[in-house]
Design a protein around this motif. Structure first.
Motif, short mmCIF file in Angstrom:
data_model
loop_
_atom_site.label_atom_id
_atom_site.label_comp_id
_atom_site.label_asym_id
_atom_site.label_seq_id
_atom_site.Cartn_x
_atom_site.Cartn_y
_atom_site.Cartn_z
N ASP A 115 0.84 -1.19 0.00
CA ASP A 115 0.00 0.00 0.00
C ASP A 115 0.88 1.25 0.00
O ASP A 115 2.11 1.17 -0.11
N HIS A 116 0.24 2.41 0.14
CA HIS A 116 0.99 3.67 0.08
C HIS A 116 1.91 3.87 1.27
O HIS A 116 2.78 4.75 1.26
N LYS A 117 1.75 3.04 2.31
CA LYS A 117 2.62 3.13 3.48
C LYS A 117 3.74 2.10 3.43
O LYS A 117 4.50 1.96 4.39
N GLY A 118 3.82 1.35 2.34
CA GLY A 118 4.87 0.36 2.20
C GLY A 118 4.57 -0.97 2.87
O GLY A 118 5.45 -1.83 2.98
N MET A 119 3.31 -1.17 3.31
CA MET A 119 2.91 -2.41 3.94
C MET A 119 2.31 -3.36 2.90
O MET A 119 1.58 -2.93 2.01
N ARG A 120 2.63 -4.65 3.01
CA ARG A 120 2.03 -5.63 2.11
C ARG A 120 0.52 -5.67 2.32
O ARG A 120 0.05 -5.77 3.44
N VAL A 121 -0.22 -5.60 1.21
CA VAL A 121 -1.68 -5.62 1.31
C VAL A 121 -2.16 -6.98 1.83
O VAL A 121 -3.05 -7.05 2.68
N LEU A 122 -1.57 -8.05 1.34
CA LEU A 122 -1.94 -9.40 1.78
C LEU A 122 -0.74 -10.07 2.43
O LEU A 122 0.34 -10.14 1.83
N GLU A 123 -0.93 -10.55 3.65
CA GLU A 123 0.13 -11.27 4.34
C GLU A 123 -0.40 -12.63 4.78
O GLU A 123 -1.45 -12.70 5.43
N ILE A 124 0.32 -13.69 4.45
CA ILE A 124 -0.08 -15.05 4.79
C ILE A 124 1.03 -15.70 5.58
O ILE A 124 2.20 -15.62 5.18
N SER A 125 0.70 -16.32 6.69
CA SER A 125 1.70 -17.06 7.47
C SER A 125 1.09 -18.39 7.89
O SER A 125 -0.12 -18.51 8.08
N GLY A 126 1.95 -19.40 8.05
CA GLY A 126 1.49 -20.73 8.43
C GLY A 126 1.10 -21.59 7.25
O GLY A 126 0.58 -22.71 7.44
N ARG A 127 1.35 -21.11 6.05
CA ARG A 127 1.02 -21.86 4.83
C ARG A 127 2.02 -21.47 3.75
O ARG A 127 2.40 -20.30 3.65
N LYS A 128 2.43 -22.42 2.92
CA LYS A 128 3.36 -22.11 1.86
C LYS A 128 2.73 -21.16 0.85
O LYS A 128 1.59 -21.33 0.45
N THR A 129 3.47 -20.13 0.46
CA THR A 129 3.02 -19.20 -0.57
C THR A 129 3.99 -19.24 -1.74
O THR A 129 5.09 -19.77 -1.64
N TYR A 130 3.58 -18.64 -2.86
CA TYR A 130 4.35 -18.71 -4.09
C TYR A 130 4.57 -17.31 -4.65
O TYR A 130 3.75 -16.40 -4.43
N PRO A 131 5.67 -17.12 -5.39
CA PRO A 131 5.94 -15.80 -5.99
C PRO A 131 4.83 -15.38 -6.95
O PRO A 131 4.22 -16.22 -7.62
N THR A 132 4.59 -14.09 -7.02
CA THR A 132 3.59 -13.53 -7.93
C THR A 132 4.25 -12.45 -8.79
O THR A 132 5.37 -12.02 -8.51
N SER A 133 3.55 -12.03 -9.81
CA SER A 133 4.04 -10.93 -10.65
C SER A 133 2.85 -10.16 -11.17
O SER A 133 1.70 -10.59 -11.04
#
Length: 375
Positions: free
Chosen positions: A45-63
């Motif tokens: 977001d405009h404050k430099g925070m990730r809009v979506l954060e996931i923990s406890g589960r494997k995630t994959y790179p996006t583009s």
């Protein structure tokens, strides 16, 4: 210049000045909508925070981009003048609407703001449920006390977040069951709730277990208040028993998902939040690096619903560089009348439709996707 001509010119100039001043100071009962910020749900977001954060589960790179879009509106206390209203009516990137369309007279600005914040929060939860169900990841649900009304029989007896297991010994499967079971009684009769207290439910959620520490709460029912402006329907409707709560559905997720986006309200980002979660939780880069934006409410079952301000949201998306815009089916006819040049509309009715469309776009195979036509 003859004196008479000079006097007439001076009078004309004075009249023009007065009219221009009037345009600037005369308030009119209108509000304005214009393109608002857009945020990439795969980014920050405009404050430099990730809009979506996931923990406890494997995630994959996006583009690429899956941008949710917003509409900027004038505040409830803002007094639009006649000049601004006229300019808004003729401008392509603004919409002027009656003030009470955005801020009804029967609600305070604080109530409107609170409702918008609640809708945004509810859309976040629905987005999580829809994404996990689309991915066939199990989600546990519970019927809970959503709201306890002031001065009601339940006040001090039940609390928001209590998990409702049974009413009068009958298992509760959905929020609607609670009202049906309570209204079997007459006002003044007792009804027994079997609940897991909210604090015990929170502890169980942290442990990842089902809440089981129940207790029974007995409440004497009251009489339903008469609905303002409406006569009671059916025999005995005015004597309907109530306890003064609103039941709701709460979900327990198998891992942590946080949606962080400040200064945004309303339910219209639900679809794009769901798509962002789907992309992060599945192998491969769903967008293929493309810039896709969109809008739409989302239900827990993945159904996409219409939103307001579609024209302004498309302008905002195109202005940021979007090439494709995911459009709720019921907004399609209106959107097709105002689509900016260079933006391709893609009609969607469900999260499944939207995920399929994004995948096709990402692979460069968007030609056969459903579009929007003018009505």
């Amino acid at each position: 210049m003859p004196r008479r001509s000079a006097t007439m010119l001076a009078s004309l100039l004075t009249l023009i000045a007065l009219l221009f001043t009037a345009l600037l100071i005369i308030p009119v009962p209108y509000a304005e909508m214009s393109p608002g910020p857009t945020y990439n749900t795969l980014g920050k977001d405009h404050k430099g925070m990730r809009v979506l954060e996931i923990s406890g589960r494997k995630t994959y790179p996006t583009s690429g981009n899956l941008n949710m879009t917003t509409v900027r509106v004038t505040g409830p206390e803002y007094k639009m003048n006649l000049f601004e209203a006229v300019y808004g009516w003729i401008a392509d990137d603004r919409i002027v609407v009656p003030h009470d369309t955005l801020y009804p007279d029967d609600k305070t600005p604080e109530q409107v703001s609170q409702e918008s914040a609640e809708e945004f929060s509810q859309s976040q939860e629905a987005a999580k449920v829809a994404a996990l169900r689309y991915l066939k990841i199990p989600v546990r649900s519970h019927v809970v006390v959503g709201t306890v009304f002031k001065d009601s029989p339940a006040q001090g007896r039940l609390h928001a977040g209590d998990v409702i297991k049974e009413v009068d010994g009958t298992a509760v499967k959905g929020p609607e069951d609670v009202g049906k079971l309570v209204t079997r009684h007459k006002p003044g009769q007792k009804v027994v709730f079997t609940v897991v207290p909210a604090d015990k439910a929170r502890q169980a959620e942290k442990r990842g277990t089902e809440p089981r520490e129940t207790k029974q709460v007995t409440i004497t029912t009251g009489k339903a208040p008469a609905e303002k402006g409406h006569a009671a329907k059916g025999a005995g409707a005015k004597d309907r028993a109530v306890v003064g709560i609103q039941a709701a559905t709460d979900y327990t997720f198998p891992f942590s998902m946080n949606i962080r986006l400040a200064d945004v309200g309303g339910p219209s980002a639900g679809l794009m939040f769901s798509l962002g979660l789907v992309d992060k939780l599945t192998p491969g880069k769903l967008t293929g690096g493309k810039f896709i934006a969109g809008t739409g409410t989302i239900e827990e079952d993945g159904q996409v619903g219409p939103i307001g301000g579609i024209a302004m949201k498309m302008i905002a998306a195109r202005g940021k560089g979007a090439e494709y815009f995911l459009t709720p089916k019921d907004n399609c006819a209106e959107a097709a009348k105002h689509v900016p040049g260079g933006l391709t509309l893609v009609k969607v009715d469900t999260l499944k439709d939207a995920a399929h469309a994004v995948e096709k776009i990402g692979k460069g195979d968007a030609a056969g996707l459903p579009s929007c036509a003018k009505s």
